[in-house]
Design a protein around this motif. Structure first.
Motif, short mmCIF file in Angstrom:
data_model
loop_
_atom_site.label_atom_id
_atom_site.label_comp_id
_atom_site.label_asym_id
_atom_site.label_seq_id
_atom_site.Cartn_x
_atom_site.Cartn_y
_atom_site.Cartn_z
N VAL A 163 40.10 37.27 43.98
CA VAL A 163 39.03 37.77 43.13
C VAL A 163 37.87 36.81 43.28
CG1 VAL A 163 38.32 38.50 40.82
CG2 VAL A 163 40.74 38.64 41.46
N VAL A 164 36.66 37.33 43.52
CA VAL A 164 35.49 36.46 43.66
C VAL A 164 34.44 36.90 42.66
CG1 VAL A 164 35.91 35.76 46.04
CG2 VAL A 164 34.65 37.87 45.60
N ARG A 165 33.96 35.95 41.88
CA ARG A 165 33.00 36.23 40.80
C ARG A 165 31.60 35.90 41.32
NH1 ARG A 165 30.62 33.58 36.28
NH2 ARG A 165 30.63 34.83 34.36
N MET A 166 30.75 36.94 41.52
CA MET A 166 29.50 36.76 42.23
C MET A 166 28.35 37.45 41.51
SD MET A 166 30.63 34.94 44.81
CE MET A 166 29.27 34.93 45.98
N HIS A 167 27.14 36.88 41.66
CA HIS A 167 25.93 37.47 41.08
C HIS A 167 25.33 38.54 42.00
CE1 HIS A 167 25.99 33.51 38.91
NE2 HIS A 167 25.63 34.30 37.91
N ASN A 168 25.20 38.24 43.28
CA ASN A 168 24.51 39.12 44.23
C ASN A 168 25.53 40.10 44.80
OD1 ASN A 168 23.34 36.12 44.47
ND2 ASN A 168 21.66 37.60 44.59
N VAL A 169 25.66 41.25 44.16
CA VAL A 169 26.82 42.11 44.41
C VAL A 169 26.79 42.73 45.81
CG1 VAL A 169 28.02 44.20 43.67
CG2 VAL A 169 27.17 42.57 41.97
N VAL B 236 40.47 41.86 48.48
CA VAL B 236 39.74 40.94 47.61
C VAL B 236 38.89 41.76 46.66
CG1 VAL B 236 38.04 39.08 47.51
CG2 VAL B 236 39.69 39.17 49.41
N ALA B 237 39.00 41.50 45.38
CA ALA B 237 38.20 42.20 44.38
C ALA B 237 36.91 41.43 44.13
CB ALA B 237 38.99 42.32 43.07
N VAL B 238 35.80 42.15 44.13
CA VAL B 238 34.50 41.55 43.83
C VAL B 238 34.18 41.77 42.36
CG1 VAL B 238 32.02 41.57 44.32
CG2 VAL B 238 33.68 41.91 46.18
N MET B 239 34.02 40.67 41.65
CA MET B 239 33.70 40.67 40.22
C MET B 239 32.21 40.38 40.05
SD MET B 239 34.88 37.85 37.36
CE MET B 239 36.54 38.39 36.97
N ALA C 245 28.00 50.69 41.44
CA ALA C 245 27.50 51.55 42.52
C ALA C 245 27.34 50.78 43.82
CB ALA C 245 26.17 52.18 42.11
N ASP C 246 27.07 49.48 43.71
CA ASP C 246 26.93 48.62 44.89
C ASP C 246 28.28 48.17 45.44
OD1 ASP C 246 24.18 48.71 45.13
OD2 ASP C 246 23.84 46.89 43.94
N GLY C 247 29.36 48.56 44.80
CA GLY C 247 30.69 48.26 45.33
C GLY C 247 31.50 47.27 44.54
N ALA C 248 30.99 46.78 43.41
CA ALA C 248 31.79 45.86 42.60
C ALA C 248 33.03 46.57 42.08
CB ALA C 248 30.96 45.32 41.43
N ASP C 249 34.15 45.89 42.14
CA ASP C 249 35.41 46.42 41.62
C ASP C 249 35.58 46.09 40.15
OD1 ASP C 249 36.65 47.06 44.36
OD2 ASP C 249 36.20 44.92 44.55
N TRP C 250 34.78 45.14 39.68
CA TRP C 250 35.08 44.47 38.43
C TRP C 250 33.76 44.00 37.83
CZ3 TRP C 250 40.16 41.41 38.83
CH2 TRP C 250 40.49 40.77 37.64
N ILE C 251 33.61 44.12 36.52
CA ILE C 251 32.44 43.62 35.82
C ILE C 251 32.90 42.57 34.81
CG2 ILE C 251 30.51 44.19 34.29
CD1 ILE C 251 30.29 45.52 37.04
#
Length: 292
Positions: free
Chosen positions: A254-260, A17-20, A51-57
């Protein structure tokens, strides 16, 4: 779905799962209320998310909801320099949240690997811009023009209507020459939907897997979370994570999240439970007890 290369990164969406992370270059953003409107603050926030681990911005220059007019030139000025600067410092996937083909073209030229189109090809030129590039596109379900007051949301069958809409947009994208392996689908939590619609969409999210493409879930801090558990927007993290995990269990990749940082932990734990990711370390109850 299997392996996807997006920008400089590869994802196995059968087991990953990619964290956006969400970055808003707007003075009137829903969640951060302009905290990352300034270019330097937006870039710093993006690199911190990586740096916190997000795969995607994912960066947006215009909020989806109603508000003052933002010209195409203003939107380009907000997103293109950001894309170029983040791409200079990181290999993180960069997507631009826009409904305008001209903005998409400028963003791709600056280094964006994905266009996150919340209108689902509402701009008749958008498909051609994507087809003429190497970029992927997120096709999102929404109803009617953005940034305008709309009538109360009404659906006979929200999931069925969302599926029909997305199927039609996939066909339009393919007809324009966009390869299927560059398509991602987002059912549009809360976009022109009320809380009951979005809860049903979340509950039946698994039905969207029949579309055969990677699914994105954008649930972070949205009103359906706040209304469901009676929390203001800055107290919705727990509810957002619960909604995110339900979507992952039902097919979101893919999950689009604020609190990374919190989202990355929840995603990685979910992957571990599903057997997709080995524990970082294995110590608990692995050593024989000493006989006394």
């Amino acid at each position: 779905m299997t392996l996807r290369t997006i920008g400089q990164r590869s994802f196995d969406f059968d087991r990953q799962v990619a964290v956006m992370a969400v970055i808003n270059r707007t003075p009137d953003s829903f969640y951060d209320e302009g905290a990352t409107f300034a270019l330097d603050r937006a870039v710093s926030a993006a690199l911190a998310a990586a740096a916190d681990g997000a795969d995607w911005i994912d960066v947006g220059g215009v909020p989806f909801g109603r508000g003052p007019v933002v010209t195409t030139e203003e939107e380009i000025d907000r997103v293109a320099p950001f894309v170029a600067e983040v791409a200079r410092h990181s290999d993180v996937v960069i997507s631009v949240d826009t409904n305008r083909a001209r903005v998409a073209r400028a963003a791709i030229d600056a280094g964006a690997a994905v266009i996150n189109d919340t209108s689902g090809l509402g701009d008749p030129e958008m498909a051609a811009v994507i087809a003429d590039s190497d970029a992927s596109i997120v096709l999102t379900h929404s109803v009617g023009p953005w940034r305008e007051e709309k009538p109360a949301a009404r659906f006979e069958d929200v999931v069925g209507e969302v599926k029909t809409f997305l199927e039609a947009r996939v066909e339009r994208a393919l007809a324009a020459g966009i390869p299927r392996e560059r398509l991602i689908l987002d059912p549009g939590h809360d976009l022109d939907k009320n809380t009951l619609h979005t809860l049903e969409l979340t509950r039946r999210y698994g039905e969207l897997q029949s579309l055969g493409l990677p699914l994105l879930a954008a649930v972070s801090n949205k009103d359906f979370v706040g209304e469901s558990i009676d929390r203001p927007k800055h107290e919705r993290l727990s509810g957002s994570l619960a909604a995110m995990v339900v979507c992952i269990l039902n097919g979101a990749r893919v999950v689009r999240m604020h609190n990374v940082a919190e989202s990355v932990d929840a995603v990685r734990m979910t992957e571990a439970i599903l057997g997709w990711r080995a524990p970082v370390r294995l110590e608990h109850n692995t050593h024989p007890t000493r006989n006394v």
